[in-house]
Design a protein around this motif. Sequence first.
Motif, PDB file in Angstrom:
ATOM      1  N   PHE A 194      12.495   7.358   1.087  1.00 51.90           N
ATOM      2  CA  PHE A 194      11.927   6.484   0.069  1.00 51.90           C
ATOM      3  C   PHE A 194      11.632   5.091   0.630  1.00 51.90           C
ATOM      4  CE2 PHE A 194      14.517   9.639  -2.033  1.00 51.90           C
ATOM      5  CZ  PHE A 194      13.771  10.016  -3.145  1.00 51.90           C
ATOM      6  N   VAL A 195      10.573   4.470   0.121  1.00 56.94           N
ATOM      7  CA  VAL A 195      10.242   3.092   0.474  1.00 56.94           C
ATOM      8  C   VAL A 195      11.149   2.156  -0.314  1.00 56.94           C
ATOM      9  CG1 VAL A 195       8.457   1.311   0.441  1.00 56.94           C
ATOM     10  CG2 VAL A 195       7.846   3.690   0.978  1.00 56.94           C
ATOM     11  N   ASN A 229      15.114  -5.836  -0.224  1.00 59.58           N
ATOM     12  CA  ASN A 229      16.185  -5.148   0.496  1.00 59.58           C
ATOM     13  C   ASN A 229      15.934  -5.046   1.998  1.00 59.58           C
ATOM     14  OD1 ASN A 229      17.536  -4.690  -1.902  1.00 59.58           O
ATOM     15  ND2 ASN A 229      16.592  -2.691  -2.229  1.00 59.58           N
ATOM     16  N   ILE A 230      14.765  -5.503   2.424  1.00 56.55           N
ATOM     17  CA  ILE A 230      14.401  -5.353   3.833  1.00 56.55           C
ATOM     18  C   ILE A 230      15.143  -6.378   4.686  1.00 56.55           C
ATOM     19  CG2 ILE A 230      12.510  -5.569   5.497  1.00 56.55           C
ATOM     20  CD1 ILE A 230      10.678  -4.412   3.305  1.00 56.55           C
ATOM     21  N   VAL A 231      15.750  -5.897   5.754  1.00 62.42           N
ATOM     22  CA  VAL A 231      16.514  -6.758   6.656  1.00 62.42           C
ATOM     23  C   VAL A 231      15.564  -7.563   7.533  1.00 62.42           C
ATOM     24  CG1 VAL A 231      18.206  -6.783   8.527  1.00 62.42           C
ATOM     25  CG2 VAL A 231      18.386  -5.087   6.697  1.00 62.42           C
ATOM     26  N   ASN A 232      15.772  -8.854   7.600  1.00 67.67           N
ATOM     27  CA  ASN A 232      14.911  -9.715   8.416  1.00 67.67           C
ATOM     28  C   ASN A 232      15.705 -10.232   9.607  1.00 67.67           C
ATOM     29  OD1 ASN A 232      13.118 -11.469   9.516  1.00 67.67           O
ATOM     30  ND2 ASN A 232      13.096 -12.920   7.825  1.00 67.67           N
ATOM     31  N   ILE A 233      15.402  -9.694  10.806  1.00 64.86           N
ATOM     32  CA  ILE A 233      16.080 -10.174  12.016  1.00 64.86           C
ATOM     33  C   ILE A 233      15.078 -10.794  12.988  1.00 64.86           C
ATOM     34  CG2 ILE A 233      17.934  -8.493  11.816  1.00 64.86           C
ATOM     35  CD1 ILE A 233      16.641  -6.996  14.157  1.00 64.86           C
ATOM     36  N   ALA A 234      13.975 -11.301  12.431  1.00 67.11           N
ATOM     37  CA  ALA A 234      12.912 -11.873  13.262  1.00 67.11           C
ATOM     38  C   ALA A 234      13.413 -12.962  14.213  1.00 67.11           C
ATOM     39  CB  ALA A 234      11.789 -12.404  12.386  1.00 67.11           C
ATOM     40  N   PRO A 235      14.282 -13.891  13.772  1.00 63.03           N
ATOM     41  CA  PRO A 235      14.725 -14.928  14.716  1.00 63.03           C
ATOM     42  C   PRO A 235      15.356 -14.357  15.983  1.00 63.03           C
ATOM     43  CG  PRO A 235      15.290 -15.538  12.487  1.00 63.03           C
ATOM     44  CD  PRO A 235      14.804 -14.121  12.434  1.00 63.03           C
ATOM     45  N   PHE A 236      16.164 -13.295  15.835  1.00 63.18           N
ATOM     46  CA  PHE A 236      16.782 -12.674  17.003  1.00 63.18           C
ATOM     47  C   PHE A 236      15.713 -12.001  17.861  1.00 63.18           C
ATOM     48  CE2 PHE A 236      18.817  -8.954  19.028  1.00 63.18           C
ATOM     49  CZ  PHE A 236      19.658  -9.641  19.886  1.00 63.18           C
ATOM     50  N   SER A 237      14.751 -11.341  17.220  1.00 59.10           N
ATOM     51  CA  SER A 237      13.672 -10.678  17.948  1.00 59.10           C
ATOM     52  C   SER A 237      12.896 -11.668  18.806  1.00 59.10           C
ATOM     53  CB  SER A 237      12.709  -9.989  16.974  1.00 59.10           C
ATOM     54  OG  SER A 237      13.368  -9.022  16.212  1.00 59.10           O
ATOM     55  N   ILE A 238      12.623 -12.831  18.223  1.00 61.39           N
ATOM     56  CA  ILE A 238      11.876 -13.860  18.948  1.00 61.39           C
ATOM     57  C   ILE A 238      12.690 -14.358  20.145  1.00 61.39           C
ATOM     58  CG2 ILE A 238      10.961 -16.214  18.791  1.00 61.39           C
ATOM     59  CD1 ILE A 238      10.272 -15.507  15.827  1.00 61.39           C
ATOM     60  N   GLN A 260       0.824  -1.216   0.000  1.00 57.35           N
ATOM     61  CA  GLN A 260       0.000   0.000   0.000  1.00 57.35           C
ATOM     62  C   GLN A 260       0.858   1.266   0.000  1.00 57.35           C
ATOM     63  OE1 GLN A 260      -2.756  -1.994   3.103  1.00 57.35           O
ATOM     64  NE2 GLN A 260      -3.943  -0.254   2.349  1.00 57.35           N
ATOM     65  N   LEU A 261       2.085   1.142   0.504  1.00 57.14           N
ATOM     66  CA  LEU A 261       3.118   2.160   0.305  1.00 57.14           C
ATOM     67  C   LEU A 261       4.169   1.471  -0.568  1.00 57.14           C
ATOM     68  CD1 LEU A 261       3.513   3.746   3.880  1.00 57.14           C
ATOM     69  CD2 LEU A 261       2.322   4.717   1.906  1.00 57.14           C
ATOM     70  N   PRO A 262       4.110   1.663  -1.884  1.00 55.19           N
ATOM     71  CA  PRO A 262       4.914   0.853  -2.807  1.00 55.19           C
ATOM     72  C   PRO A 262       6.394   1.222  -2.832  1.00 55.19           C
ATOM     73  CG  PRO A 262       3.679   2.508  -4.009  1.00 55.19           C
ATOM     74  CD  PRO A 262       3.219   2.600  -2.588  1.00 55.19           C
ATOM     75  N   ALA A 263       7.205   0.258  -3.282  1.00 55.69           N
ATOM     76  CA  ALA A 263       8.643   0.477  -3.432  1.00 55.69           C
ATOM     77  C   ALA A 263       8.896   1.678  -4.337  1.00 55.69           C
ATOM     78  CB  ALA A 263       9.300  -0.767  -4.022  1.00 55.69           C
ATOM     79  N   GLY A 264       9.833   2.534  -3.907  1.00 60.78           N
ATOM     80  CA  GLY A 264      10.173   3.716  -4.685  1.00 60.78           C
ATOM     81  C   GLY A 264       9.373   4.946  -4.320  1.00 60.78           C
ATOM     82  N   TYR A 265       8.298   4.771  -3.555  1.00 56.47           N
ATOM     83  CA  TYR A 265       7.468   5.923  -3.163  1.00 56.47           C
ATOM     84  C   TYR A 265       8.263   6.858  -2.256  1.00 56.47           C
ATOM     85  CZ  TYR A 265       3.790   8.546  -0.730  1.00 56.47           C
ATOM     86  OH  TYR A 265       3.018   9.541  -0.166  1.00 56.47           O
ATOM     87  N   MET A 266       8.222   8.152  -2.560  1.00 53.31           N
ATOM     88  CA  MET A 266       8.904   9.138  -1.724  1.00 53.31           C
ATOM     89  C   MET A 266       7.902   9.749  -0.745  1.00 53.31           C
ATOM     90  SD  MET A 266      11.265  12.469  -2.693  1.00 53.31           S
ATOM     91  CE  MET A 266       9.950  13.626  -3.106  1.00 53.31           C
ATOM     92  N   PHE A 284      13.124  -0.949   5.750  1.00 51.48           N
ATOM     93  CA  PHE A 284      11.864  -0.667   5.072  1.00 51.48           C
ATOM     94  C   PHE A 284      11.931   0.631   4.273  1.00 51.48           C
ATOM     95  CE2 PHE A 284      10.443  -3.583   8.390  1.00 51.48           C
ATOM     96  CZ  PHE A 284       9.628  -4.424   7.659  1.00 51.48           C
ATOM     97  N   ILE A 285      12.714   1.577   4.753  1.00 52.48           N
ATOM     98  CA  ILE A 285      12.874   2.846   4.041  1.00 52.48           C
ATOM     99  C   ILE A 285      14.355   3.205   3.978  1.00 52.48           C
ATOM    100  CG2 ILE A 285      10.595   3.729   4.751  1.00 52.48           C
ATOM    101  CD1 ILE A 285      12.060   5.478   6.837  1.00 52.48           C
ATOM    102  N   ARG A 286      14.689   4.130   3.101  1.00 54.61           N
ATOM    103  CA  ARG A 286      16.043   4.695   3.066  1.00 54.61           C
ATOM    104  C   ARG A 286      15.893   6.210   3.104  1.00 54.61           C
ATOM    105  NH1 ARG A 286      14.696   3.138  -2.039  1.00 54.61           N
ATOM    106  NH2 ARG A 286      15.054   4.606  -3.750  1.00 54.61           N
ATOM    107  N   ARG A 287      16.772   6.843   3.837  1.00 51.26           N
ATOM    108  CA  ARG A 287      16.709   8.295   4.011  1.00 51.26           C
ATOM    109  C   ARG A 287      17.963   8.933   3.436  1.00 51.26           C
ATOM    110  NH1 ARG A 287      14.856   9.656  10.006  1.00 51.26           N
ATOM    111  NH2 ARG A 287      13.954  11.432   8.920  1.00 51.26           N
ATOM    112  N   SER A 288      17.767  10.006   2.716  1.00 54.38           N
ATOM    113  CA  SER A 288      18.884  10.727   2.115  1.00 54.38           C
ATOM    114  C   SER A 288      18.506  12.196   2.015  1.00 54.38           C
ATOM    115  CB  SER A 288      19.193  10.170   0.720  1.00 54.38           C
ATOM    116  OG  SER A 288      18.135  10.466  -0.172  1.00 54.38           O
ATOM    117  N   LYS A 289      19.442  13.006   1.531  1.00 54.59           N
ATOM    118  CA  LYS A 289      19.155  14.429   1.358  1.00 54.59           C
ATOM    119  C   LYS A 289      18.041  14.652   0.341  1.00 54.59           C
ATOM    120  CE  LYS A 289      23.759  16.059   2.693  1.00 54.59           C
ATOM    121  NZ  LYS A 289      24.990  16.769   2.259  1.00 54.59           N
TER     122      LYS A 289
END
Length: 243
Positions: A84-85, A90-99, A39-45, A75-80
């Motif tokens: 952007f979404v 590219n999304i980092v998955n650290i769920a096992p550590f979170s659990i 619903q917030l698509p990749a590349g959306y600013m 989930f997002i990248r921030r720059s000057k």
Amino acid sequence: MEERDYLAENAAYLKKDLGKNNISQNLFQRFKELITNGQLPAGYMMPNENVVSEQLGIGRSTLREAYTALAVFGFIRRSKAGTFVNEIDNIVNIAPFSITVENSDLNDLLEFRYMLEGETASYAAKRATKDDIAQLEYYYEKMKEFRHDVNQFVDYDSMFHMQVAVATHNKLLMSTMLASKDSFENGIRLAMRESLTQNPRVIDVTIELHGKIIEAIKGGDYQTAYTAMREHISYVNLTVKYG
């Protein structure tokens, strides 16, 4: 063709019943859901922070906390150029550590943070920007303001520690701190309530120790930052174990 304003389309969902506590965490979860399901698509600013804050009825600091978490997890990248979404791949998955963290004993978590946060404070002292320090000072003042409200106090205490991690500018440290944030908050709230009935000075000492940490980071004194943070976590350890 006019570009769709995806944020405006989802603003009602993002801001509905955010509550008074953990607003940034709730917002993070909702942004995460919208990005994951497209619903917030990749590349959306994302619009300007002022615009987003106004649309959602929240402060910029709250929005930045949510953005920090989203950026840490990829989930997002921030720059000057803007915020952007990211592509899902590219999304980092650290769920096992979170659990693992969620199922950890509070004493184990405190020992883990004792080892982690001294070094985190040390790197923050070496790398913190003026904006990082300003945000730390903001959370520190809020801790003092809400010294008689345990839930609010712990919220701002947690935000302070997360901001120390952010000030390291090390994504792995930020991810690790974020993964332990909720479990730590829940345990500390219980410990603080119990401790305050026995020792009202717990909050005063905690504030004093945070003051030492922030002064060391401001002064770029990485050795004192390391020592002050470990002193603080040691005090929390003793408070939890012995009241």
